[in-house]
Design a protein around this motif. Structure first.
Motif, PDB file in Angstrom:
ATOM      1  N   SER A  56       0.847  -1.200   0.000  1.00 29.17           N
ATOM      2  CA  SER A  56       0.000   0.000   0.000  1.00 29.17           C
ATOM      3  C   SER A  56       0.881   1.247   0.000  1.00 29.17           C
ATOM      4  O   SER A  56       2.090   1.170   0.293  1.00 29.17           O
ATOM      5  N   GLY A  57       0.255   2.381  -0.317  1.00 26.15           N
ATOM      6  CA  GLY A  57       0.969   3.649  -0.226  1.00 26.15           C
ATOM      7  C   GLY A  57       1.314   3.950   1.227  1.00 26.15           C
ATOM      8  O   GLY A  57       2.364   4.534   1.529  1.00 26.15           O
ATOM      9  N   THR A  58       0.430   3.541   2.129  1.00 30.29           N
ATOM     10  CA  THR A  58       0.674   3.785   3.551  1.00 30.29           C
ATOM     11  C   THR A  58       1.887   2.992   4.028  1.00 30.29           C
ATOM     12  O   THR A  58       2.743   3.528   4.754  1.00 30.29           O
ATOM     13  N   THR A  86      -4.132  16.707   3.498  1.00 30.72           N
ATOM     14  CA  THR A  86      -3.636  15.514   2.809  1.00 30.72           C
ATOM     15  C   THR A  86      -4.477  14.339   3.261  1.00 30.72           C
ATOM     16  O   THR A  86      -5.214  14.439   4.262  1.00 30.72           O
ATOM     17  N   PHE A  87      -4.344  13.221   2.569  1.00 28.15           N
ATOM     18  CA  PHE A  87      -5.022  12.029   3.057  1.00 28.15           C
ATOM     19  C   PHE A  87      -4.340  11.621   4.363  1.00 28.15           C
ATOM     20  O   PHE A  87      -3.112  11.718   4.498  1.00 28.15           O
ATOM     21  N   ALA A  89      -3.290   9.126   5.697  1.00 28.65           N
ATOM     22  CA  ALA A  89      -2.187   8.153   5.705  1.00 28.65           C
ATOM     23  C   ALA A  89      -0.826   8.843   5.789  1.00 28.65           C
ATOM     24  O   ALA A  89       0.118   8.275   6.350  1.00 28.65           O
ATOM     25  N   VAL A 132       3.447  16.812   0.199  1.00 25.95           N
ATOM     26  CA  VAL A 132       2.476  15.895  -0.418  1.00 25.95           C
ATOM     27  C   VAL A 132       1.949  16.593  -1.669  1.00 25.95           C
ATOM     28  O   VAL A 132       1.430  17.702  -1.592  1.00 25.95           O
ATOM     29  N   ASP A 158       5.500  12.550  -0.530  1.00 21.14           N
ATOM     30  CA  ASP A 158       4.324  11.691  -0.703  1.00 21.14           C
ATOM     31  C   ASP A 158       3.755  11.981  -2.096  1.00 21.14           C
ATOM     32  O   ASP A 158       3.109  13.011  -2.322  1.00 21.14           O
ATOM     33  N   SER A 160       1.720   9.974  -3.753  1.00 23.65           N
ATOM     34  CA  SER A 160       0.619   9.029  -3.985  1.00 23.65           C
ATOM     35  C   SER A 160      -0.351   9.502  -5.050  1.00 23.65           C
ATOM     36  O   SER A 160      -0.912   8.705  -5.792  1.00 23.65           O
ATOM     37  N   GLU A 161      -0.554  10.838  -5.106  1.00 30.89           N
ATOM     38  CA  GLU A 161      -1.585  11.365  -6.004  1.00 30.89           C
ATOM     39  C   GLU A 161      -0.988  12.010  -7.243  1.00 30.89           C
ATOM     40  O   GLU A 161      -1.710  12.703  -7.976  1.00 30.89           O
ATOM     41  N   SER A 182       1.228   5.665  -3.906  1.00 30.96           N
ATOM     42  CA  SER A 182       0.175   4.651  -3.750  1.00 30.96           C
ATOM     43  C   SER A 182      -0.226   4.179  -5.143  1.00 30.96           C
ATOM     44  O   SER A 182      -0.305   4.983  -6.076  1.00 30.96           O
ATOM     45  N   HIS A 187      -5.846   5.437  -8.267  1.00 30.96           N
ATOM     46  CA  HIS A 187      -4.653   6.229  -8.592  1.00 30.96           C
ATOM     47  C   HIS A 187      -4.254   6.041 -10.061  1.00 30.96           C
ATOM     48  O   HIS A 187      -4.730   5.124 -10.730  1.00 30.96           O
ATOM     49  N   GLY A 194      -1.687  -1.313  -3.458  1.00 29.49           N
ATOM     50  CA  GLY A 194      -0.224  -1.342  -3.544  1.00 29.49           C
ATOM     51  C   GLY A 194       0.403   0.025  -3.412  1.00 29.49           C
ATOM     52  O   GLY A 194      -0.290   1.042  -3.258  1.00 29.49           O
TER      53      GLY A 194
END
Ligand SMILES: Cc1ncc(COP(=O)(O)O)c(C=O)c1O
Length: 400
Positions: A56-58, A86-87, A89, A132, A158, A160-161, A182, A187, A194
């Motif tokens: 996961s991204g986390t 941010t999210f 996580a 982020v 980060d 992720s996005e 992430s 995504h 993942g």
């Protein structure tokens, strides 16, 4: 009724099916060639030498922070600067790693951490900054890198996005000591669930690989692969096979070949995916620009290549429709939306940090007035026209 216009989408084409079937036929489900290829290609596309796929991204963020903590001998309770939007996580990962997130307000246009406010948040306990890149827009990385250098702080991005987004021509993920992505289903590139850690630092790569695999002494491809012809020479040099010698308290954060195969195929389609997302965003911006007195549309400088994971909107003062009325109207018309990553007002954070939202006026404004729509490559022109027409009908009903 038309199909729901969702905020996320996973396109599973022939290539994805072919690679996943190849992985199934090969009979190896744990980490193997597909995972290694996916990691290498993902890292290369972000100008990094090492990629470590996680579940996961986390977990990618958590392990990246723990790797930095080990390498730089950070104490428990050391502080990491994170944005107030941010999210959850991002800041949870700091807590998972025994570090303390210190929130900094965001910029009212980019919605990313405001570099002007970072230095005020630095204390003698600060060890890192976590920019982020929200909604696909890169943070002001030159400024952030300069502050990190001046105060000898690590950077953990980060991303992720913001897969493949660039700042001044350099991809996100290439500014940090280590970065995390992430690949969850909504995504840009997905492996179902993942994430990926990227870095140029061989020590951080090695520690991260060990941490995601229970803390093993050796995680080199030749040790992990079960091909007897490629057995690592070092493997039997210690009293127990190095694969089963544990040298740190690790986790079980790996992905398997099915996710690796999916990710590898997705990477091969990345240019198409990115092109479509940008086209969608430009279409929405053009269609909604006549309502820009009421809606703040995405705006970004020309030195940024935005990857538009979502399409963020903030309702301006004076708009005759509240956010609640707007998102309910959209929902009734089968257009999905989501809040714009509220963080400092989350019940769990209120319990831990107290009532801190008032300290972050821009984040509070976004929490109260922001939401995002989908911008993904599964949307057709007809969907985008429908979104613009729906806003037009809503504003018309208010006499606009
Ligand atoms: C900014 C940000 N960081 C971290 C994560 C966590 O990723 P995951 O859901 O894969 O654990 C997300 C997920 O949406 C995210 O948007």
């Amino acid at each position: 009724m038309r199909n729901k216009i969702g905020v996320g989408h996973a396109s599973i084409g022939d290539l994805e099916k072919k690679y996943v079937n190849l992985a199934l036929d090969a009979g190896r489900l744990s980490q193997g060639e597909f995972v290694y290829k996916f990691e290498k290609n993902f890292a290369r596309l972000h100008d990094q030498r090492y990629g470590i796929a996680c579940n996961s991204g986390t977990s990618a963020l958590h392990v990246a922070l723990e790797a930095l903590k080990e390498k730089r001998s950070w104490k428990n309770g050391s502080e990491v600067i994170v944005p107030a939007i941010t999210f959850i996580a991002s800041s949870n990962a700091c807590l998972h790693a025994g570090l303390h997130p210190v929130f900094v307000d965001v910029d009212p246009v980019s919605y990313n951490i405001n570099p002007d406010l970072i230095e005020d948040a630095i204390t003698d306990k600060t060890v890192a900054i976590m920019p982020v890149h929200t909604f696909g827009q890169p943070c002001e990385m030159d400024r952030i890198a300069q502050i990190a250098r001046k105060h000898d702080l690590a950077i953990i991005e980060d991303c992720s996005e913001a897969h493949f987004a660039t700042f001044n021509g350099r991809p996100v993920g290439s500014y940090g000591d280590v970065s995390a992505f992430s690949t969850y289903v909504a995504h840009t590139i997905t492996t179902g669930v993942g994430g990926v850690i990227t870095t140029n630092d061989p020590d951080l790569a090695e520690i991260s690989r060990s941490l995601i695999a229970h803390g093993r002494a050796c995680t080199c491809e030749r040790c992990i692969a079960s091909n007897p012809e490629s057995v690592c020479k070092l493997r039997m040099e210690t009293e127990i096979d190095r694969r089963f010698m544990m040298v740190r308290i690790g986790y079980s954060y790996r992905i398997g070949e099915l996710e690796g195969a999916l990710g590898l195929a997705q990477l091969e389609n990345k240019d198409e995916i990115m092109k479509r997302r940008k086209w969608n965003a430009a279409f929405l911006t053009e269609g909604l620009s006549r309502f820009s007195d009421y809606l703040q549309l995405p705006e970004y400088p020309e030195y940024i290549d935005h990857s538009f994971m979502m399409y963020p909107l903030v309702i301006r003062q004076g708009c005759p429709v509240s956010r609640k009325e707007m998102v309910e109207y959209l929902e009734r018309n089968n257009i999905e939306s989501r809040p714009m990553l509220p963080l400092v007002n989350q019940p769990v954070y209120r319990n831990i940090f107290g009532d801190i939202e008032e300290q972050f006026s821009v984040a509070k404004w976004i929490n109260d007035n922001g939401f995002y729509l989908g911008c993904h490559h599964g949307l057709e022109q007809d969907d985008l026209e429908f979104i613009c027409d729906t806003f037009a009908a809503l504003f018309k009903s208010t006499g606009y």
